[in-house]
Scaffold this motif. Sequence first.
Motif: not given
Length: 96
Positions: A1-30
């Motif tokens: 079975m082919k896995a569905k693309p997951s932008l949410p998982a990719a965002l979270k993976t990169i954010r965590k790999a970079r050691g960023l909190s969700q608050e680190a994006f405050s200049d571009v989003s809440s």
Amino acid sequence: MKAKPSLPAALKTIRKARGLSQEAFSDVSSRTYMSSLERGLKSPTLNKLEELCEVMGVHPLTLLTLAYAGCDSQKTDQVLQSVGRELDAILSETGE
């Protein structure tokens, strides 16, 4: 079975790999917006994706490749080769 693309998982993976909190994006989003993106409740525009990727220090195509290939390096190679072939075909058809 082919896995569905997951932008949410990719965002979270990169954010965590970079050691960023969700608050680190405050200049571009809440934090709430980031949380909504990572839970798949909202879909970002291309402009917003570019802003988020700038904060994470990655090219938007890196994010999209991770979304489509997940953490499988073999699948990553397949996705990138497919994109390369498609771009070559499109550019040759347009005479670029």
